[in-house]
Enzyme design. Structure first.
Site, mmCIF file in Angstrom:
data_model
loop_
_atom_site.group_PDB
_atom_site.id
_atom_site.type_symbol
_atom_site.label_atom_id
_atom_site.label_comp_id
_atom_site.label_asym_id
_atom_site.label_seq_id
_atom_site.Cartn_x
_atom_site.Cartn_y
_atom_site.Cartn_z
ATOM 1 N N HIS A 95 0.955 -1.150 -0.356
ATOM 2 C CA HIS A 95 -0.295 -0.236 0.062
ATOM 3 C C HIS A 95 0.877 1.124 0.584
ATOM 4 C CE1 HIS A 95 -3.604 -2.589 1.135
ATOM 5 N NE2 HIS A 95 -2.932 -2.621 2.268
ATOM 6 N N HIS A 127 5.647 7.201 6.481
ATOM 7 C CA HIS A 127 5.095 6.737 5.218
ATOM 8 C C HIS A 127 4.726 7.709 4.059
ATOM 9 C CE1 HIS A 127 1.201 6.429 7.455
ATOM 10 N NE2 HIS A 127 1.038 6.941 5.820
ATOM 11 N N HIS A 129 2.560 8.771 0.644
ATOM 12 C CA HIS A 129 1.794 8.795 -0.514
ATOM 13 C C HIS A 129 1.972 9.746 -2.070
ATOM 14 C CE1 HIS A 129 -1.411 7.026 2.017
ATOM 15 N NE2 HIS A 129 -0.707 8.285 2.933
ATOM 16 N N GLU A 139 -1.883 13.871 -0.306
ATOM 17 C CA GLU A 139 -3.775 13.109 0.009
ATOM 18 C C GLU A 139 -3.990 14.295 0.235
ATOM 19 O OE1 GLU A 139 -3.655 9.773 3.309
ATOM 20 O OE2 GLU A 139 -4.668 9.055 1.260
ATOM 21 N N HIS A 152 3.233 10.973 5.720
ATOM 22 C CA HIS A 152 3.774 11.104 7.511
ATOM 23 C C HIS A 152 4.043 10.321 7.599
ATOM 24 C CE1 HIS A 152 -1.554 10.881 4.659
ATOM 25 N NE2 HIS A 152 -0.716 12.289 4.639
ATOM 26 N N THR A 239 -6.356 7.552 7.056
ATOM 27 C CA THR A 239 -6.622 7.860 5.332
ATOM 28 C C THR A 239 -6.635 6.807 4.729
ATOM 29 O OG1 THR A 239 -4.862 8.176 4.605
ATOM 30 C CG2 THR A 239 -5.690 10.204 5.253
ATOM 31 N N THR A 240 -6.682 4.607 5.575
ATOM 32 C CA THR A 240 -6.812 3.934 4.878
ATOM 33 C C THR A 240 -7.398 3.206 6.021
ATOM 34 O OG1 THR A 240 -4.479 4.060 6.103
ATOM 35 C CG2 THR A 240 -4.215 3.271 3.852
HETATM 36 ZN ZN LIG Z 1 -0.394 8.349 5.302
#
Ligand SMILES: [Zn+2]
Length: 305
Positions: A95, A127, A129, A139, A152, A239-240
């Protein structure tokens, strides 16, 4: 070649190459996010994970004309600028590319407190995005703009013992979000911690692979030299999936430069099925009745003069 010479050579090679392993069963798994979801159908996440259909979801579009200026203290960054005691181990979990935050040489986890936070929040995971060659992948949006990459830094309220427990409470987590934008002239800007992490991304392109960086870094170095005292803050969610509404968001308006080469590395990351992992960002969620606050080192009063 003599055995000891060979050993020396091996040690040298190990020093220069990130340690890459595939399917390493030793890799600790944080339970920040669920495993079974994809970015193909984020609008359907709520069918399996009801909280994804909640009223305080993230990410959101932040519009600086609509934010509320607040006079709150700066965030205190504890041990953020102290070196980790271990190399960070990047992991491709299908992910994102992430690493679990190791303790510093002072044997504590870096933490944040003050600002909008009433408790101490320990850093647990970092992590990223990203988008694709055609799309930007942050995001959050700021004033209608999406940036190339969003990092993040996830923190857990220290009064809860695990991330799983913390995500069940409104004050369970705090996530720092920082935007990255491609700078063509980055050659004369060098951020050692960020370069160390970004240079290791090509070693974790395969799902479930891990690779250790070969230089010690500090968590604070990942924020480059942005002004940590000016930030947006609002109450939102992961957000996941499971999209737990447990997050005090801290989003920086100042953007960190990233080289185009470092950005491109993300586009070759593969998911569990061997497909390119692109656009691993969740679509914008309604703000609803929430306020987004802005804290500035200029204070509140300055806005009236
Ligand atoms: Zn994130």
């Amino acid at each position: 070649m003599h055995f000891f010479e060979l050993l020396k050579l091996c040690q040298r090679l190990l020093f220069f190459l990130p340690l890459t392993t595939a399917n390493n069963p030793e890799t600790p798994k944080t339970s920040l996010r669920a495993n079974s979801f994809t970015y193909d159908n984020p609008a359907e996440w709520h069918l399996e994970y009801p909280q994804c259909g909640g009223q305080k979801q993230s990410p959101i579009a932040i519009n600086s004309n609509k934010t509320v200026n607040v006079d709150i203290p700066a965030i205190v960054f504890g041990s953020y600028d102290v070196f980790f005691s271990n190399f960070v181990v990047l992991e491709n979990n299908g992910h994102t590319i992430k690493f679990n935050v190791p303790p510093t040489i002072e044997r504590v986890l870096p933490y944040i407190t003050n600002g909008p936070l009433k408790d101490i929040y320990e850093a647990v995971e970092v992590h990223f995005h990203w988008g694709s060659p055609l799309t930007k992948g942050s995001e959050h949006q700021l004033n209608g703009k999406r940036y190339d990459v969003e990092m993040h830094i996830v923190h857990k309220n220290s009064k809860y013992s695990t991330v799983e427990e913390a995500r069940e409470f409104e004050d369970g987590l705090s996530v720092i979000g920082a935007f990255f934008k491609v700078e063509k002239t980055i050659a004369n800007i060098f951020y050692p911690g960020l370069s160390t992490v970004f240079n290791t991304v090509p070693y974790v392109l395969r799902y479930n692979s891990t690779a250790s960086t070969q230089q010690l870094i500090t968590l604070g170095s990942l924020l480059a030299n942005i002004n940590r005292e000016n930030f947006y803050t609002y109450q939102g969610s992961l957000t996941t999936p499971p999209c737990s509404e447990a997050v005090t968001w801290i989003v920086y308006p100042e953007v960190i430069p990233i080289s185009v080469l470092h950005l491109k590395n993300f586009w070759f990351v593969r998911d569990e099925e061997g497909r390119k992992l692109l656009n691993n960002y969740r679509p914008l969620q309604p703000i609803g009745s929430r306020e987004v606050y802005y804290r500035s080192d200029m204070g509140v009063l300055n806005y009236y003069f």
